[in-house]
Structures are given as structure tokens and as C-alpha cells.
Write a protein that holds these residues in place. Structure first.
Motif, PDB file in Angstrom:
ATOM      1  N   UNK A 184       0.812  -1.214   0.000  1.00 41.10           N
ATOM      2  CA  UNK A 184       0.000   0.000   0.000  1.00 41.10           C
ATOM      3  C   UNK A 184       0.849   1.270   0.000  1.00 41.10           C
ATOM      4  N   UNK A 185       2.125   1.130   0.357  1.00 41.28           N
ATOM      5  CA  UNK A 185       3.012   2.299   0.396  1.00 41.28           C
ATOM      6  C   UNK A 185       3.775   2.497  -0.908  1.00 41.28           C
ATOM      7  N   UNK A 186       3.558   1.605  -1.865  1.00 43.37           N
ATOM      8  CA  UNK A 186       4.230   1.758  -3.152  1.00 43.37           C
ATOM      9  C   UNK A 186       3.794   3.062  -3.812  1.00 43.37           C
ATOM     10  N   UNK A 187       4.737   3.858  -4.296  1.00 45.53           N
ATOM     11  CA  UNK A 187       4.361   5.120  -4.942  1.00 45.53           C
ATOM     12  C   UNK A 187       3.580   4.870  -6.224  1.00 45.53           C
ATOM     13  N   UNK A 188       2.607   5.704  -6.475  1.00 38.75           N
ATOM     14  CA  UNK A 188       1.813   5.594  -7.696  1.00 38.75           C
ATOM     15  C   UNK A 188       2.563   6.299  -8.824  1.00 38.75           C
ATOM     16  N   UNK A 189       2.987   5.528  -9.804  1.00 40.79           N
ATOM     17  CA  UNK A 189       3.801   6.075 -10.888  1.00 40.79           C
ATOM     18  C   UNK A 189       2.933   6.578 -12.037  1.00 40.79           C
ATOM     19  N   UNK A 190       3.383   7.629 -12.669  1.00 37.93           N
ATOM     20  CA  UNK A 190       2.691   8.166 -13.838  1.00 37.93           C
ATOM     21  C   UNK A 190       3.316   7.537 -15.079  1.00 37.93           C
ATOM     22  N   UNK A 191       2.916   6.288 -15.353  1.00 42.57           N
ATOM     23  CA  UNK A 191       3.549   5.520 -16.430  1.00 42.57           C
ATOM     24  C   UNK A 191       2.984   5.832 -17.811  1.00 42.57           C
ATOM     25  N   UNK A 192       1.765   6.349 -17.845  1.00 44.62           N
ATOM     26  CA  UNK A 192       1.142   6.560 -19.150  1.00 44.62           C
ATOM     27  C   UNK A 192       0.955   5.223 -19.852  1.00 44.62           C
ATOM     28  N   UNK A 193       1.434   5.118 -21.091  1.00 49.43           N
ATOM     29  CA  UNK A 193       1.316   3.852 -21.839  1.00 49.43           C
ATOM     30  C   UNK A 193       2.633   3.086 -21.835  1.00 49.43           C
ATOM     31  N   UNK A 194       3.603   3.548 -21.067  1.00 43.02           N
ATOM     32  CA  UNK A 194       4.922   2.905 -21.047  1.00 43.02           C
ATOM     33  C   UNK A 194       4.813   1.538 -20.379  1.00 43.02           C
ATOM     34  N   UNK A 195       4.948   0.483 -21.168  1.00 44.25           N
ATOM     35  CA  UNK A 195       4.668  -0.879 -20.715  1.00 44.25           C
ATOM     36  C   UNK A 195       5.609  -1.339 -19.607  1.00 44.25           C
ATOM     37  N   UNK A 196       6.900  -1.101 -19.764  1.00 47.47           N
ATOM     38  CA  UNK A 196       7.851  -1.556 -18.746  1.00 47.47           C
ATOM     39  C   UNK A 196       7.521  -0.958 -17.388  1.00 47.47           C
ATOM     40  N   UNK A 197       7.206   0.320 -17.371  1.00 46.23           N
ATOM     41  CA  UNK A 197       6.872   1.023 -16.135  1.00 46.23           C
ATOM     42  C   UNK A 197       5.624   0.425 -15.486  1.00 46.23           C
ATOM     43  N   UNK A 198       4.608   0.155 -16.291  1.00 49.22           N
ATOM     44  CA  UNK A 198       3.354  -0.391 -15.765  1.00 49.22           C
ATOM     45  C   UNK A 198       3.558  -1.792 -15.192  1.00 49.22           C
ATOM     46  N   UNK A 199       4.345  -2.599 -15.882  1.00 51.59           N
ATOM     47  CA  UNK A 199       4.607  -3.962 -15.413  1.00 51.59           C
ATOM     48  C   UNK A 199       5.463  -3.955 -14.143  1.00 51.59           C
ATOM     49  N   UNK A 200       6.449  -3.083 -14.121  1.00 52.82           N
ATOM     50  CA  UNK A 200       7.323  -2.992 -12.950  1.00 52.82           C
ATOM     51  C   UNK A 200       6.534  -2.589 -11.708  1.00 52.82           C
ATOM     52  N   UNK A 201       5.602  -1.671 -11.876  1.00 55.50           N
ATOM     53  CA  UNK A 201       4.777  -1.226 -10.748  1.00 55.50           C
ATOM     54  C   UNK A 201       3.961  -2.389 -10.183  1.00 55.50           C
ATOM     55  N   UNK A 202       3.398  -3.213 -11.072  1.00 56.07           N
ATOM     56  CA  UNK A 202       2.614  -4.370 -10.628  1.00 56.07           C
ATOM     57  C   UNK A 202       3.500  -5.424  -9.969  1.00 56.07           C
ATOM     58  N   UNK A 203       4.662  -5.657 -10.563  1.00 53.45           N
ATOM     59  CA  UNK A 203       5.552  -6.701 -10.041  1.00 53.45           C
ATOM     60  C   UNK A 203       6.106  -6.340  -8.673  1.00 53.45           C
ATOM     61  N   UNK A 204       6.521  -5.101  -8.509  1.00 50.22           N
ATOM     62  CA  UNK A 204       7.150  -4.695  -7.255  1.00 50.22           C
ATOM     63  C   UNK A 204       6.152  -4.541  -6.111  1.00 50.22           C
ATOM     64  N   UNK A 205       4.875  -4.445  -6.447  1.00 52.65           N
ATOM     65  CA  UNK A 205       3.864  -4.257  -5.416  1.00 52.65           C
ATOM     66  C   UNK A 205       2.997  -5.479  -5.199  1.00 52.65           C
ATOM     67  N   UNK A 206       1.884  -5.532  -5.886  1.00 47.75           N
ATOM     68  CA  UNK A 206       0.870  -6.555  -5.620  1.00 47.75           C
ATOM     69  C   UNK A 206       1.319  -7.967  -5.978  1.00 47.75           C
ATOM     70  N   UNK A 207       2.055  -8.122  -7.079  1.00 46.02           N
ATOM     71  CA  UNK A 207       2.523  -9.463  -7.430  1.00 46.02           C
ATOM     72  C   UNK A 207       3.593  -9.935  -6.448  1.00 46.02           C
ATOM     73  N   UNK A 208       4.396  -9.017  -5.981  1.00 45.29           N
ATOM     74  CA  UNK A 208       5.409  -9.373  -4.975  1.00 45.29           C
ATOM     75  C   UNK A 208       4.743  -9.872  -3.698  1.00 45.29           C
ATOM     76  N   UNK A 209       3.639  -9.241  -3.338  1.00 46.69           N
ATOM     77  CA  UNK A 209       2.900  -9.694  -2.155  1.00 46.69           C
ATOM     78  C   UNK A 209       2.394 -11.125  -2.367  1.00 46.69           C
TER      79      UNK A 209
END
Length: 285
Positions: A184-209
Motif C-alpha cells: 500500500x506504500x508503493x508510490x503511484x507512478x505516472x507511467x502513461x502507456x509505457x509498458x515496462x513502467x506499468x509492469x514494474x509497478x505491478x511486479x514490485x507491489x501486488x505481485x510481490x505480495x
């Protein structure tokens, strides 16, 4: 704490939140309806209002303290400065060495949660540390646990504070709660359509959990969120932004997410993996 059972009497000391006190059985003055005689650890005696103390057995001190702290941290009527003091107190108690194992990770996780809520309130109210010496000192005391976003001008609790807590105490009773706070403390990134950024955000947060806590209390919640996000990405395979040549960063994220997913619960794996396979098919041509 007053010298006598009277608000007009001299103030002997301003007690901090959670400071332990004892009923003074040796007091020459009997307890009154609103006041009781107390003695501090250092021997100082005086009187305090009944309404501001709780009588608890020693074994229930920590649980009661954290319950009352959370109640006040979440209360809207409690002022910002008091919430800073409560947060400082819980961090201080957690550093005494008195608590270990399950109790230690719980109190440290709660302390981080209180810090997050206090900093969130600071951001919400637009408090500027440069104009508020108390807040500036508060932030300095906790600077190793905080991140600053120069774009928004806001402070955030670093999610690594919780992740590192988990690494040190991976299989304790309250690890799952710490994992939830980290996510829940993961920063919300402004990735836009950048795929790597969007995937990294999911992996480092909810998928890591999900990877760390395959039977955790928040698995259903985070699985639903992940499936929703990935469904949007893969709904139209032709529109997935895997522009050739596909970057190594995108390939790495997809591979890592597949590896994580291969080790989570079978039900969650069944829901998440098909979307990752679509991403791999489209991006690994």
C-alpha cells in the motif's frame, strides 16, 4: 501531571503519550472522582486526570498502547502535532530492545503505518516544513524512512521500510500485515502507456505480495486488482505497446512476472498467467 489534584496547581511534568505510570499507593491524599495519585518510573509523584490514563496488566500494555495509538492517529479531531508525538513514541518504544520476534515486527509495522498516516495528513493539509520547525524536526528524525517527490512537493513513506522489515523477519505472525503495508506504500507512478513502467509497478507491489504470501489475507484483493490491470493491457493484443525492437527492460519484466506467478497459489496463477503469456507472445517475436 500536577502537584495536587487541582488543575490550578503546579504542573510537574507534561507526560508523553504511552508513558507508563503507576498508582501511588503511598500518597497521603486519597484518589478523587476525577484525579488519581501516580508515581513515575523515576520516582516523581503527583496527580493526573483519570480520563487520560488506562489501567492495564503488564502483558496487555503493548496491545493496548497500539490500539489507543491507532485510534488517535485515525481520529480527525486529534491535532497534527499530537500525531507526530504518538508516531515518535511508538518508534522509540520499538527501539528499546524490549520487544522481539512477533511483537517487534508488529510494533515496527504499526509505527510505519502511523508515520504514513501522519505524513499523509501533512500532505493533505499542505503543511510546509520550512515554515513549521516542529514538523521539520519530525521529518529529520524519520528521514531514512521517507521519500520526497519533487514534482508534487510531497513526502511519502518508503515502501522499502516495510519490505526490509519482512526480509529481516520473513515468517512471523505479523509478516503478512507488514507485506500489506509495503504494498500500500508503493508510490503511484505516472507511467502513461509505457509498458515496462506499468509492469514494474505491478511486479514490485501486488505481485510481490502474492509471491511472498501465497495464502495471505490480501491475496484475493490483490489478485483481483492484478487481473483487472493485466486484462486492460491484453484485451487487444495488437494494441500492446511492444514496439520493435522490444527493449530488454520490457522482456525482463515479463519474464520476472512469469517467474513470480509460477510460484503463487494455483487459483491465482490460473487467473494471472494467461495474460502474461499474451504479453510474452506479442513482445518476444
Amino acid at each position: 501531571m500536577h502537584l495536587f489534584a487541582d488543575e490550578k496547581s503546579d504542573v510537574l511534568r507534561k507526560l508523553k503519550f504511552g508513558e507508563p505510570v503507576r498508582f501511588d499507593k503511598d500518597s497521603l491524599e486519597s484518589p478523587k472522582e476525577d484525579w488519581i495519585p501516580i508515581k513515575l518510573i523515576d520516582g516523581l509523584s503527583g496527580f493526573i486526570k483519570r480520563s487520560v490514563v488506562r489501567s492495564v496488566p503488564p502483558k496487555q500494555y503493548l496491545s493496548t498502547l497500539l490500539f489507543e495509538a491507532e485510534r488517535m492517529i485515525l481520529a480527525k479531531h486529534v491535532d497534527f502535532l499530537t500525531k507526530q508525538e504518538i508516531t515518535d513514541t511508538i518508534f522509540s518504544i520499538s527501539s528499546t530492545g524490549k520487544y522481539t520476534g512477533d511483537e517487534f515486527i508488529f510494533i515496527r509495522a504499526k509505527a510505519g503505518f502511523f508515520l504514513k498516516k501522519t505524513v499523509d495528513l501533512m500532505n493533505e493539509k499542505g503543511v510546509k516544513p520550512d515554515n513549521d520547525p516542529n514538523t521539520l524536526e519530525f521529518l529529520k528524525r524519520h528521514q531514512t524512512k521517507l521519500l520526497y517527490d519533487y514534482t508534487s512537493g510531497k513526502y511519502y513513506v518508503d515502501s522499502n521500510y516495510f519490505w526490509k522489515l519482512l526480509e529481516s523477519y520473513p515468517k512471523t505472525k505479523h509478516s503478512d500485515y507488514a507485506g500489506y503495508l509495503a504494498t500500500e506504500s508503493m508510490p503511484s507512478l505516472d507511467c502513461g502507456v509505457e509498458l515496462r513502467c506499468r509492469l514494474e509497478e505491478l511486479r514490485k507491489g501486488k505481485l510481490r505480495y502474492l509471491y511472498l504470501f501465497p495464502t495471505g489475507n490480501y491475496v484475493t484483493l490483490y489478485t483481483k486488482d492484478l487481473v483487472k490491470e493485466l486484462s486492460v493491457m491484453t484485451k487487444d493484443p495488437d494494441s500492446i505497446p511492444c514496439f520493435q525492437p522490444v527493449s530488454d527492460g520490457i522482456k525482463s519484466e515479463i519474464n520476472q512476472m512469469i517467474r513470480y506467478t509460477s510460484e503463487i497459489g494455483p487459483r491465482e496463477k490460473k487467473q494471472i498467467l494467461p495474460h502474461l503469456q499474451i504479453l510474452k507472445k506479442e513482445c518476444f517475436r
